[in-house]
Design a protein around this motif. Sequence first.
Motif, mmCIF file in Angstrom:
data_model
loop_
_atom_site.group_PDB
_atom_site.id
_atom_site.type_symbol
_atom_site.label_atom_id
_atom_site.label_comp_id
_atom_site.label_asym_id
_atom_site.label_seq_id
_atom_site.Cartn_x
_atom_site.Cartn_y
_atom_site.Cartn_z
ATOM 1 N N MET A 1 29.250 16.769 59.513
ATOM 2 C CA MET A 1 29.917 17.913 59.348
ATOM 3 C C MET A 1 30.845 17.582 58.069
ATOM 4 N N THR A 2 31.603 16.746 58.064
ATOM 5 C CA THR A 2 32.513 16.350 56.924
ATOM 6 C C THR A 2 31.440 16.134 55.713
ATOM 7 N N GLU A 3 30.439 15.258 55.976
ATOM 8 C CA GLU A 3 29.434 15.099 54.650
ATOM 9 C C GLU A 3 28.970 16.320 54.134
ATOM 10 N N ILE A 4 28.772 17.198 55.092
ATOM 11 C CA ILE A 4 28.167 18.543 54.381
ATOM 12 C C ILE A 4 29.013 19.313 53.670
ATOM 13 N N PHE A 5 30.487 19.358 54.236
ATOM 14 C CA PHE A 5 31.317 19.939 53.367
ATOM 15 C C PHE A 5 31.702 19.342 52.077
ATOM 16 N N HIS A 6 31.672 17.856 52.120
ATOM 17 C CA HIS A 6 31.963 17.365 50.816
ATOM 18 C C HIS A 6 30.648 17.741 49.863
ATOM 19 N N THR A 7 29.675 17.804 50.244
ATOM 20 C CA THR A 7 28.369 17.997 49.436
ATOM 21 C C THR A 7 28.522 19.472 48.872
ATOM 22 N N MET A 8 29.022 20.151 49.697
ATOM 23 C CA MET A 8 29.226 21.603 49.079
ATOM 24 C C MET A 8 30.153 21.907 48.175
ATOM 25 N N MET A 9 31.437 21.024 48.525
ATOM 26 C CA MET A 9 32.354 21.142 47.553
ATOM 27 C C MET A 9 32.025 20.460 46.086
ATOM 28 N N ASN A 10 31.156 19.330 46.185
ATOM 29 C CA ASN A 10 30.739 18.780 44.895
ATOM 30 C C ASN A 10 29.966 19.689 44.196
ATOM 31 N N PHE A 11 28.995 20.509 44.972
ATOM 32 C CA PHE A 11 28.119 21.285 44.315
ATOM 33 C C PHE A 11 28.780 22.592 43.632
ATOM 34 N N LEU A 12 29.978 22.910 44.249
ATOM 35 C CA LEU A 12 30.717 24.029 43.526
ATOM 36 C C LEU A 12 31.388 23.442 42.660
ATOM 37 N N ASN A 13 32.005 22.307 42.584
ATOM 38 C CA ASN A 13 32.762 21.769 41.523
ATOM 39 C C ASN A 13 31.965 21.424 40.182
ATOM 40 N N LYS A 14 30.729 20.950 40.394
ATOM 41 C CA LYS A 14 29.728 20.756 39.168
ATOM 42 C C LYS A 14 29.523 22.037 38.463
ATOM 43 N N GLY A 15 29.443 22.948 39.395
ATOM 44 C CA GLY A 15 28.968 24.425 38.683
ATOM 45 C C GLY A 15 29.884 24.929 37.826
ATOM 46 N N GLY A 16 31.261 24.510 38.037
ATOM 47 C CA GLY A 16 32.080 25.231 37.299
ATOM 48 C C GLY A 16 32.993 26.219 37.715
ATOM 49 N N LEU A 17 33.689 26.798 36.869
ATOM 50 C CA LEU A 17 34.666 27.840 37.324
ATOM 51 C C LEU A 17 33.900 29.033 37.992
ATOM 52 N N PHE A 18 32.897 29.649 37.583
ATOM 53 C CA PHE A 18 32.098 30.745 38.048
ATOM 54 C C PHE A 18 31.446 30.604 39.312
ATOM 55 N N MET A 19 31.568 29.286 39.908
ATOM 56 C CA MET A 19 30.961 29.224 41.363
ATOM 57 C C MET A 19 31.755 29.952 42.234
ATOM 58 N N TRP A 20 33.135 29.684 41.922
ATOM 59 C CA TRP A 20 34.166 30.480 42.986
ATOM 60 C C TRP A 20 33.977 31.946 43.032
ATOM 61 N N PRO A 21 33.639 32.607 42.202
ATOM 62 C CA PRO A 21 33.356 33.962 42.377
ATOM 63 C C PRO A 21 32.025 34.454 43.302
ATOM 64 N N LEU A 22 31.132 33.256 42.738
ATOM 65 C CA LEU A 22 29.630 33.379 43.703
ATOM 66 C C LEU A 22 29.911 33.177 45.043
ATOM 67 N N LEU A 23 30.852 32.242 45.352
ATOM 68 C CA LEU A 23 31.227 31.750 46.673
ATOM 69 C C LEU A 23 32.046 33.070 47.413
ATOM 70 N N PHE A 24 32.841 33.616 46.760
ATOM 71 C CA PHE A 24 33.264 34.811 47.101
ATOM 72 C C PHE A 24 32.282 35.954 47.533
ATOM 73 N N CYS A 25 31.384 36.268 46.538
ATOM 74 C CA CYS A 25 30.291 37.147 46.839
ATOM 75 C C CYS A 25 29.523 36.878 48.052
ATOM 76 N N SER A 26 29.117 35.494 48.104
ATOM 77 C CA SER A 26 28.368 35.229 49.369
ATOM 78 C C SER A 26 29.174 35.411 50.691
ATOM 79 N N ILE A 27 30.415 35.182 50.790
ATOM 80 C CA ILE A 27 31.121 35.496 51.974
ATOM 81 C C ILE A 27 31.008 37.005 52.211
ATOM 82 N N VAL A 28 31.144 37.817 51.186
ATOM 83 C CA VAL A 28 31.322 39.212 51.377
ATOM 84 C C VAL A 28 29.944 39.766 51.877
#
Length: 232
Positions: A1-28
């Motif tokens: 579970m921890t490995e999956i979380f770190h993989t997701m965070m790495n994916f978001l960080n590499k994508g740049g600043l605009f990944m966070w609004p997209l994450l919000f859109c996915s949750i909504v």
Amino acid sequence: MTEIFHTMMNFLNKGGLFMWPLLFCSIVTVATIVLAALTLRERKVLPLVIESEIERLIPGGSPERLVRIVNEDNSSLAGVVRTALQHLRWPRSENIESVQTRARRELVRLERGLIVLEVVTGIAPLIGLIGTVSGLVHVFSGLGLSTGASDTKAVALGISEALNCTIFGLSIAVPALIGFSYFSKKIEVMSVEMESLVSDLIAKCYYGRIQSGDPTSPARSMGPAPARAPVG
């Protein structure tokens, strides 16, 4: 579970600043789809007990039992039926107008969550595209400022990371579009069924009534006029 979380965070960080609004859109999007699936269940919008009572009602019969049922129910069908029953003393055409007004209000209430899916379907790919373009600008600006030979491996890695935004945006827009289309069609089908039930109810309640004059008076048969006694 921890490995999956770190993989997701790495994916978001590499994508740049605009990944966070997209994450919000996915949750909504996920929250809206789950909420719509719960609130737009057919038997919650069109309770079987009300359908059965409308079908059981005989033309010209008393709807007292139906009145008690809809007064204890908060469904969309109950609201429309309640409006029709409250205005039975009105002329039929005016009652139909009041029912149509209430039905439009209920339709808006059912569709209020779908606007979120429609908006996400439009903006998620655009945010992803902006993020990708921003990442490419960053990659090529760094390449232009470099004094040594270009590192093709680093450039390719930077481009692939920039494209993560586009992938993420499209992966959000597709489920949102599917959910919007599915629930819109479901609401359309239920609204047609609701219209059919209420039309049947109004026809039964106004059965045998005079359409002009007092709408609550029963229809009377017009027999021949009595003959006058001869004047002698």
